[in-house]
Scaffold this active site. Sequence first.
Site, PDB file in Angstrom:
ATOM      1  N   SER A   1      46.128  25.070  76.261  1.00 32.79           N
ATOM      2  CA  SER A   1      47.146  26.073  76.474  1.00 32.79           C
ATOM      3  C   SER A   1      46.417  27.477  76.191  1.00 32.79           C
ATOM      4  O   SER A   1      45.452  27.856  76.748  1.00 32.79           O
ATOM      5  CB  SER A   1      48.435  26.002  75.642  1.00 32.79           C
ATOM      6  OG  SER A   1      49.386  26.913  76.140  1.00 32.79           O
TER       7      SER A   1
ATOM      8  N   ASP B   1      53.736  20.310  84.435  1.00 36.91           N
ATOM      9  CA  ASP B   1      53.429  21.738  84.144  1.00 36.91           C
ATOM     10  C   ASP B   1      53.986  22.584  84.837  1.00 36.91           C
ATOM     11  O   ASP B   1      53.682  22.738  86.018  1.00 36.91           O
ATOM     12  CB  ASP B   1      51.985  21.645  83.688  1.00 36.91           C
ATOM     13  CG  ASP B   1      51.829  22.878  82.625  1.00 36.91           C
ATOM     14  OD1 ASP B   1      52.559  23.812  82.746  1.00 36.91           O
ATOM     15  OD2 ASP B   1      50.573  22.632  81.860  1.00 36.91           O
TER      16      ASP B   1
ATOM     17  N   HIS C   1      53.508  20.506  80.019  1.00 39.40           N
ATOM     18  CA  HIS C   1      52.768  21.257  79.357  1.00 39.40           C
ATOM     19  C   HIS C   1      52.442  21.051  77.979  1.00 39.40           C
ATOM     20  O   HIS C   1      53.887  20.624  77.201  1.00 39.40           O
ATOM     21  CB  HIS C   1      52.963  22.863  79.537  1.00 39.40           C
ATOM     22  CG  HIS C   1      52.156  24.018  79.001  1.00 39.40           C
ATOM     23  ND1 HIS C   1      50.940  24.316  79.696  1.00 39.40           N
ATOM     24  CD2 HIS C   1      52.022  24.514  77.533  1.00 39.40           C
ATOM     25  CE1 HIS C   1      50.374  25.155  79.183  1.00 39.40           C
ATOM     26  NE2 HIS C   1      50.986  25.317  77.779  1.00 39.40           N
TER      27      HIS C   1
END
Length: 357
Positions: free
Chosen positions: A200, A300, A331
């Site tokens: 991320s 995601d 995600h």
Amino acid sequence: MLLARRQAPPAPRPTGIAMSRTTSPASGVSGEVRPPPHVVEDCLGIFQLLSDGTVKRAPAPLVLPDDGAPLPSADAPAVRWKDVVYDEDRGLSLRMFVPSAGAGDGGGAEKLPVLVYFHGGGFCVGSFANPNFHASCLRLAAELPAVVLSADYRLAPEHRLPAAFDDAGRLLSWLRDQAAADPWLAGSADFGRVFVSGDSAGANIAHRAVSGDLSSSARLALAGCVLLYPYFGGERRTESEAACPPGEFLTLALSDQMWRLALPAGATRDHPAANPFGPDSPALRAAQLPPLLVLAGGRDLLIDRIRDYVARLRAAGHGRAELVEFPGAGHGFMVLDPDGEAAGELVRVVRRFVHGA
């Protein structure tokens, strides 16, 4: 399942909230009464930004050091780990994970590749000592196998971008100049096979490490880059952002909030720190990048941006950019479920990349 031995919350941190000052009525002198600060932003109940600029953070569960003792697993070699300060001025540390079996044992075992890992959290939350980040890196170290260096960096909104990027540069400088002096690394790490990685926001940091956006003095000869569902942004909504699949941890509102808190004050999501292809972003020198592996979940909300990122690299001449998608995963799936089936497949994909690069 890879479990840590000890977990405990840290002592509460002082909030440093400025107290209002008033004039005593008994003095006969009037004075302005300042209202107490109020909450401007509340992020998942993890921290609050107050109107006076103060940030209040809730205590978080952390995995505490256990003197580097190996952590046994039923299906993986034991991994020893310890915390090391890499920037004394800023009080920043990394957590070093070294598989105990098969390397650095004095028996002439082959040394292992090094995976420099930056945790996610929208640049605003997280630490290598968070149980899920700890478990993820523990699994990577054991099953790749590799020496994993999981690094902390300064968080926003107390330290807005580019603070995290500056800290990453310092870490890479430390690794280049001093890491070989550490006996764990000297015995186990192959510095000819250094990979930079992250999930991320941490993948955004790793992207900048290989794209030349960090200080040139910090650059290492990197063998490759592994990006786990990189956190990119932009003012124009993509189809996957507009759809924003229900039930996912990362929502569009949360993503926007974290960019609002992490970017320099007044910046938009087209700022180069968020959008690698924004109007003011430097051109990527794709041909100069090392082999690149990008992994992302099909659910995601950032998947369109991630696909576009890889497609643009290929179009610019990067012939070694690979995207692997995990249908049905959202995600952060590796960190949210470090012992899950999807996380296991992710580790297998990364293993082929790291040991085959």
